[in-house]
Design a protein around this motif. Structure first.
Motif, PDB file in Angstrom:
ATOM      1  N   VAL A  67      59.248 -56.520 -65.058  1.00 44.06           N
ATOM      2  CA  VAL A  67      59.584 -57.904 -64.698  1.00 44.06           C
ATOM      3  C   VAL A  67      59.585 -58.069 -63.180  1.00 44.06           C
ATOM      4  CG1 VAL A  67      61.435 -59.622 -64.676  1.00 44.06           C
ATOM      5  CG2 VAL A  67      60.876 -58.428 -66.793  1.00 44.06           C
ATOM      6  N   THR A 247      59.086 -59.197 -74.802  1.00 40.72           N
ATOM      7  CA  THR A 247      59.548 -60.382 -74.076  1.00 40.72           C
ATOM      8  C   THR A 247      59.562 -60.191 -72.564  1.00 40.72           C
ATOM      9  OG1 THR A 247      61.812 -59.629 -74.500  1.00 40.72           O
ATOM     10  CG2 THR A 247      60.914 -61.303 -75.978  1.00 40.72           C
ATOM     11  N   PHE A 248      59.540 -58.932 -72.091  1.00 42.02           N
ATOM     12  CA  PHE A 248      59.519 -58.736 -70.643  1.00 42.02           C
ATOM     13  C   PHE A 248      58.230 -59.276 -70.025  1.00 42.02           C
ATOM     14  CE2 PHE A 248      58.227 -54.659 -72.622  1.00 42.02           C
ATOM     15  CZ  PHE A 248      56.943 -54.546 -72.137  1.00 42.02           C
ATOM     16  N   GLY A 251      59.116 -62.481 -68.362  1.00 42.39           N
ATOM     17  CA  GLY A 251      59.778 -62.282 -67.083  1.00 42.39           C
ATOM     18  C   GLY A 251      58.798 -61.895 -65.994  1.00 42.39           C
ATOM     19  N   ALA A 254      57.035 -64.972 -64.913  1.00 38.98           N
ATOM     20  CA  ALA A 254      57.915 -65.838 -64.127  1.00 38.98           C
ATOM     21  C   ALA A 254      58.000 -65.361 -62.679  1.00 38.98           C
ATOM     22  CB  ALA A 254      59.307 -65.875 -64.756  1.00 38.98           C
ATOM     23  N   PHE A 255      58.161 -64.056 -62.468  1.00 42.24           N
ATOM     24  CA  PHE A 255      58.244 -63.527 -61.110  1.00 42.24           C
ATOM     25  C   PHE A 255      56.906 -63.656 -60.387  1.00 42.24           C
ATOM     26  CE2 PHE A 255      62.384 -62.005 -62.026  1.00 42.24           C
ATOM     27  CZ  PHE A 255      62.974 -61.667 -60.820  1.00 42.24           C
TER      28      PHE A 255
END
Length: 326
Positions: A67, A247-248, A251, A254-255
Motif C-alpha cells: 500500500v 484488498t491492499f 490502498g 489510492a497512494f
C-alpha cells in the motif's frame, strides 16, 4: 488480542534487524537474507506454538508495505507501458491456466478439481487463488493441500532461480520486474525478487503482480460457473469472493493517486520508502517460515510436473516478448 501476537512479532523484528546487519556486512540483498532467516527458523529450529500468531502477521505487513509503495509511483509512470503490461498479464494468465488444465486432465490424469486448483494457483496468485477457487468448486481437503504444497514448492524455487537468471542475462529493471510479475506465482516472492534486483524492478514486479491478482475475481466466477453447470460446484461461495480479494490493491492505487497529485513532499516520500522497506523485511522473515521442507517433500510428482512444464513455457515466452518490447 494483541498480547498473544507479541512473541511472534518480536521474532519478526529481531529477524528483520539481523537481516539488515548481515546485508551490511556481506554483499547480500537484505530481503533475501530475511527469507533465509525465516526458512532457517521454520526448518532448523523448533519454534514454540506461542510464536505462531505473531509470525502469521507477516501477510499484514506485506500488504501494508505494498500500500505504502504506491506513494513512490505516479500514473504517468504506469501509463508509459500500462496497456501493454495489462495485455501481457491477461495473455500469460490465460495461457498458464490453459496449459495446466490441459496437462492435468489429458496427460497426467489428475482429478478435474485438482487441475483447476493448480491452474488457478499458477496462473493468478498462488495459494490465495487455490483457496479461493477451492471454495467455488468444493474441492477436497487433500486436493487443496496438494495444490498449495505445489505452489509453495515453486515459490521456493523461483525465489532462488529468478535473480540468478536476471543477473546472468543482464535484464533491465523494467523487464525483470514485469517478467517476475507475470510468471511467478505468489505476491511475496514476486516482490522479494523484484527488489532484490533493483528498486525499479521491485516497483514493476509489484504493479504487474497486483494487476494479475485482480483477475482472481474473474477466475473464481469462471470456475464457479463451470462446476455449477456440471452440477458439482458451489455457486453460493461466490458471494464470499470479497473475502479472498486482495484488498491492499485498493490502498496501493489510492497512494499512487495521491503521489500523482503531488500530495507528498520529497521528504515524506523518502520517509514512506524507508517505512515500506522495513515492512517488507518484516514480511519476508515471516514468508521464509512458510517454506517447510517436510511439506514440500510430500508433494506428488505429477502435479509438480504439470506446473513445471507450464512455468517453463510461460516464463520463456514472456521473457522473449518482454525483451523485444522493452
Amino acid at each position: 488480542m494483541v498480547s498473544h501476537r507479541l512473541p511472534g512479532l518480536a521474532v519478526l523484528c529481531l529477524g528483520a534487524l539481523l537481516a539488515q546487519v548481515i546485508a551490511q556486512i556481506a554483499p547480500l540483498n537484505h530481503l533475501l537474507v530475511a527469507i533465509a532467516i525465516g526458512f532457517l527458523l521454520a526448518n532448523g529450529v523448533d519454534v514454540p506454538e506461542r510464536f505462531e500468531p505473531g509470525i502469521a502477521t507477516h501477510k499484514l505487513w506485506l500488504g501494508a508495505g505494498i500500500v505504502l509503495m504506491g506513494a513512490s509511483l505516479t500514473l504517468d509512470t504506469v501509463l508509459e507501458v500500462g496497456v501493454t503490461v495489462l495485455l501481457i498479464v491477461v495473455l500469460v494468465a490465460g495461457i498458464t491456466i490453459a496449459i495446466v488444465e490441459t496437462l492435468s486432465r489429458t496427460v497426467f490424469g489428475l482429478a478435474d478439481r485438482l487441475g483447476s486448483l493448480l491452474a488457478a494457483g499458477a496462473g493468478i496468485c498462488g495459494v490465495s487463488a487455490v483457496v479461493a477457487v477451492a471454495g467455488a468448486v468444493e474441492a477436497r481437503e487433500d486436493q487443496i493441500a496438494y495444490a498449495a504444497a505445489t505452489v509453495l514448492l515453486f515459490d521456493a524455487v523461483t525465489i532462488v532461480v529468478y535473480p540468478i537468471v536476471g543477473d546472468a542475462l543482464g535484464l533491465s529493471g523494467v523487464v525483470f520486474g514485469i517478467w517476475a510479475g507475470v510468471s511467478m506465482f505468489s505476491t511475496g516472492p514476486v516482490v522479494a525478487v523484484g527488489f532484490a534486483h533493483s528498486e525499479v524492478a521491485g516497483q514493476w514486479a509489484t504493479m504487474t503482480k497486483l494487476s494479475r491478482n485482480v483477475l482472481i475475481g474473474v477466475v473464481v466466477l469462471g470456475y464457479a460457473s463451470y462446476y455449477a453447470r456440471t452440477g458439482s460446484g458451489n455457486s453460493s461461495s461466490v458471494r464470499a469472493l470479497w473475502n479472498d480479494f486482495p484488498t491492499f490493491v485498493l490502498g496501493f492505487l489510492a497512494f499512487m493517486l495521491l503521489a500523482s497529485a503531488d500530495v507528498f513532499s520529497s521528504t515524506q516520500q523518502a520517509t514512506i520508502e524507508t517505512i515500506y522497506d522495513w515492512l517488507f523485511v518484516l514480511a519476508f522473515v515471516g514468508l521464509g517460515t512458510e517454506i517447510r521442507l517436510a511439506e514440500l517433500r510430500t508433494t506428488g510428482m505429477m502435479p509438480a510436473v504439470a506446473v513445471l512444464i507450464s512455468l517453463l513455457v510461460v516464463s520463456t515466452l514472456s521473457l522473449l516478448v518482454l525483451t523485444l518490447l522493452f
